[in-house]
Motif scaffolding. Structure first.
Motif, mmCIF file in Angstrom:
data_model
loop_
_atom_site.group_PDB
_atom_site.id
_atom_site.type_symbol
_atom_site.label_atom_id
_atom_site.label_comp_id
_atom_site.label_asym_id
_atom_site.label_seq_id
_atom_site.Cartn_x
_atom_site.Cartn_y
_atom_site.Cartn_z
ATOM 1 N N GLU A 56 -21.472 24.446 -33.862
ATOM 2 C CA GLU A 56 -22.164 25.614 -34.082
ATOM 3 C C GLU A 56 -22.298 25.420 -35.535
ATOM 4 N N VAL A 57 -23.277 26.565 -35.331
ATOM 5 C CA VAL A 57 -23.917 27.096 -36.666
ATOM 6 C C VAL A 57 -22.531 27.754 -37.648
ATOM 7 N N VAL A 58 -22.705 27.417 -39.111
ATOM 8 C CA VAL A 58 -21.577 28.101 -40.273
ATOM 9 C C VAL A 58 -22.258 28.156 -40.921
ATOM 10 N N ASP A 59 -21.766 28.700 -42.204
ATOM 11 C CA ASP A 59 -22.172 28.556 -43.099
ATOM 12 C C ASP A 59 -21.851 27.494 -44.189
ATOM 13 N N ALA B 218 -31.662 12.956 -40.328
ATOM 14 C CA ALA B 218 -31.581 13.989 -41.326
ATOM 15 C C ALA B 218 -31.178 14.122 -41.705
ATOM 16 N N VAL B 219 -31.461 14.141 -43.621
ATOM 17 C CA VAL B 219 -31.089 14.182 -44.302
ATOM 18 C C VAL B 219 -31.008 14.855 -44.993
ATOM 19 N N GLU B 220 -29.483 15.828 -45.633
ATOM 20 C CA GLU B 220 -29.688 16.681 -46.758
ATOM 21 C C GLU B 220 -28.795 15.959 -48.031
ATOM 22 N N PRO B 221 -29.001 17.179 -48.858
ATOM 23 C CA PRO B 221 -27.642 16.901 -50.391
ATOM 24 C C PRO B 221 -26.153 16.842 -49.770
ATOM 25 N N GLU B 222 -25.461 16.062 -50.596
ATOM 26 C CA GLU B 222 -24.083 15.992 -50.083
ATOM 27 C C GLU B 222 -23.819 17.730 -50.228
ATOM 28 N N ASN B 223 -23.936 18.901 -51.013
ATOM 29 C CA ASN B 223 -23.669 19.789 -51.629
ATOM 30 C C ASN B 223 -24.600 21.060 -50.559
ATOM 31 N N CYS B 224 -25.621 20.563 -49.955
ATOM 32 C CA CYS B 224 -26.857 21.470 -48.873
ATOM 33 C C CYS B 224 -26.291 20.866 -47.856
ATOM 34 N N ARG B 225 -25.615 20.831 -47.126
ATOM 35 C CA ARG B 225 -25.297 20.139 -45.518
ATOM 36 C C ARG B 225 -25.162 21.008 -44.472
ATOM 37 N N ALA B 226 -25.988 21.878 -44.242
ATOM 38 C CA ALA B 226 -25.722 23.479 -43.721
ATOM 39 C C ALA B 226 -26.616 22.310 -41.823
ATOM 40 N N VAL C 285 -38.014 8.133 -38.043
ATOM 41 C CA VAL C 285 -38.751 8.892 -38.523
ATOM 42 C C VAL C 285 -37.078 9.700 -39.325
ATOM 43 N N ILE C 286 -37.390 9.973 -41.342
ATOM 44 C CA ILE C 286 -36.460 10.416 -42.158
ATOM 45 C C ILE C 286 -37.066 11.260 -42.543
ATOM 46 N N VAL C 287 -36.387 12.850 -42.663
ATOM 47 C CA VAL C 287 -36.894 13.840 -42.769
ATOM 48 C C VAL C 287 -35.715 14.479 -43.226
ATOM 49 N N ALA C 288 -36.406 15.199 -45.061
ATOM 50 C CA ALA C 288 -35.140 15.985 -45.859
ATOM 51 C C ALA C 288 -35.016 17.440 -44.316
ATOM 52 N N VAL C 289 -33.842 18.255 -44.928
ATOM 53 C CA VAL C 289 -32.893 19.529 -43.739
ATOM 54 C C VAL C 289 -32.927 20.177 -45.258
ATOM 55 N N GLY C 290 -33.490 21.353 -44.492
ATOM 56 C CA GLY C 290 -33.083 22.316 -45.497
ATOM 57 C C GLY C 290 -32.673 23.289 -44.260
ATOM 58 N N GLY C 291 -33.460 24.329 -44.381
ATOM 59 C CA GLY C 291 -32.845 25.404 -42.983
ATOM 60 C C GLY C 291 -32.912 25.150 -41.164
ATOM 61 N N ARG D 262 -27.120 28.327 -43.690
ATOM 62 C CA ARG D 262 -27.218 28.140 -42.735
ATOM 63 C C ARG D 262 -28.458 27.561 -41.645
ATOM 64 N N THR D 263 -27.782 26.355 -41.371
ATOM 65 C CA THR D 263 -28.867 26.638 -40.585
ATOM 66 C C THR D 263 -29.151 26.974 -38.939
ATOM 67 N N SER D 264 -30.627 26.463 -38.494
ATOM 68 C CA SER D 264 -31.036 27.836 -37.016
ATOM 69 C C SER D 264 -30.685 27.251 -35.783
ATOM 70 N N GLU D 265 -30.245 28.429 -34.867
ATOM 71 C CA GLU D 265 -30.032 27.427 -33.996
ATOM 72 C C GLU D 265 -30.777 26.842 -33.082
ATOM 73 N N THR D 266 -31.861 26.846 -33.214
ATOM 74 C CA THR D 266 -32.914 25.763 -32.748
ATOM 75 C C THR D 266 -32.739 24.416 -33.393
ATOM 76 N N ALA D 267 -32.255 24.308 -34.109
ATOM 77 C CA ALA D 267 -32.000 23.098 -35.301
ATOM 78 C C ALA D 267 -30.939 22.412 -34.560
ATOM 79 N N LEU D 268 -30.016 23.283 -34.665
ATOM 80 C CA LEU D 268 -28.182 22.727 -33.590
ATOM 81 C C LEU D 268 -29.009 21.710 -32.574
ATOM 82 N N TYR D 269 -29.696 23.111 -31.810
ATOM 83 C CA TYR D 269 -30.140 22.430 -30.257
ATOM 84 C C TYR D 269 -30.368 21.461 -29.769
ATOM 85 N N TRP D 270 -31.736 21.269 -31.296
ATOM 86 C CA TRP D 270 -31.947 19.783 -31.101
ATOM 87 C C TRP D 270 -31.524 18.750 -31.624
#
Length: 321
Positions: A223-226, A206-214, A180-186, A241-249
């Motif tokens: 780790e979560v970064v800005d 997980a697909v993100e724009p080159e300049n919105c790559r949280a 499954v392919i999904v766009a990612v914001g937060g 920044r992304t969520s800790e939950t997103a990074l965990y998964w």
């Protein structure tokens, strides 16, 4: 919520969300695009922008509101949320169904079409700052001073678990789904999707724009970064920044991170209009851009679902060629 780590939601929470929102949100339509468009891979489009508020966010918002009503934790002051637009729309829609007041903080740069729809849902709309982060700060202050229940665009276990119900519906319609392919914001949609993917044995791209790559930056750093935010899709994918939950998964499941250019996003959005007459926002086209740009190349025979997550857009710049 039940969690395996006492911190992060799991597939059990997705199943609970599925029960809560059954009959409230719309089942996702899924259809296969023309064979041979991507070699021998079979590609399916999941049209979750057909929810009541125009995006997948209805799932998380409906779960959030239903859970708090059931627990008796909904205050008289209602709910407050900061959003680039879609999460606020979903929150306002879900609140309106129950006669609950909703206050939505948006950046001043939010698309006019989203602001107008928010007001149509009865939301108290307040525009603050140029970025989501500034609106989020104002929303947090509002919750503190008024007692309103603070929701979140993506970093909340009920929101993420609600989003996870989408993949289970796709999986029911595409037996043997591989990816499954999904766009990612937060990361709310990604996190929920990953919880379900882990249970169903599905790969997540997980697909993100080159300049919105949280999320991409967090995976790279461990780790979560800005990150800086500068993309045509920033109104829906522009989290710093992304969520800790997103990074965990992301670390737990088979996650492939892909970055796409703004030009690739524009091209994918135009392609959907020209060939399918589907008018989606740039954030939704970001997922498809991973395929059309070659950022993700499916294997022979791979079954791939692409989530088209939102269509709260001004279609005036879509011109058939």
């Amino acid at each position: 919520m039940t969690t395996s780590t006492d911190t992060f939601p799991t597939y059990d929470d997705v199943k609970a969300a599925k029960d809560r929102i059954h009959g409230i949100t719309r089942p996702v339509p899924v259809f296969e695009i023309d064979r041979n468009s991507f070699g021998t891979a079979r590609v399916f489009l999941a049209l979750d922008f057909m929810q009541f508020s125009g995006s997948f966010k209805d799932r998380g918002a409906a779960n959030f509101i239903a859970a708090h009503l059931a627990a008796g934790t909904m205050p008289d002051a209602g709910v407050v949320i900061a959003s680039g637009g879609n999460a606020g729309l979903a929150c306002a829609w879900a609140a309106q169904r129950h006669g609950i007041s909703a206050t939505v903080f948006l950046p001043e740069t939010a698309p006019k079409v989203k602001v107008a729809k928010l007001r149509a849902f009865g939301a108290d709309v307040r525009q603050v700052g140029a970025e989501y982060a500034e609106a989020a700060t104002a929303a947090a202050e509002f919750a503190t001073t008024t007692g309103a229940l603070a929701s979140h665009a993506y970093d909340n276990p009920f929101i993420a678990a609600g989003a996870g119900t989408l993949l289970s519906e796709i999986h029911d319609q595409v037996p043997g789904l591989d990816t499954v392919i999904v766009a990612v914001g937060g990361g709310g949609l990604f996190a929920g999707t990953a919880m379900t993917a882990d249970a169903l044995g599905v790969r997540v791209v997980a697909v993100e724009p080159e300049n919105c790559r949280a999320l991409n930056a967090a995976m790279e750093a461990g780790e979560v970064v800005d990150v800086e935010v500068d993309s045509i899709a920033a109104d829906s994918l522009g989290a710093r920044r992304t969520s800790e939950t997103a990074l965990y998964w992301a670390q737990r499941v088979r996650t492939r991170s892909a970055l796409v250019s703004d030009d690739a996003i524009r091209s994918a959005r135009s392609l959907l209009w020209d060939h399918r007459h589907l008018a989606v926002e740039h954030g939704a086209a970001t997922a498809l851009a991973a395929l059309t740009s070659g950022a993700y190349k499916p294997s022979d025979g791979e079954r791939v679902a692409v989530v088209l997550c939102g269509a709260n857009t001004d279609p005036s710049d879509l011109v058939s060629t």
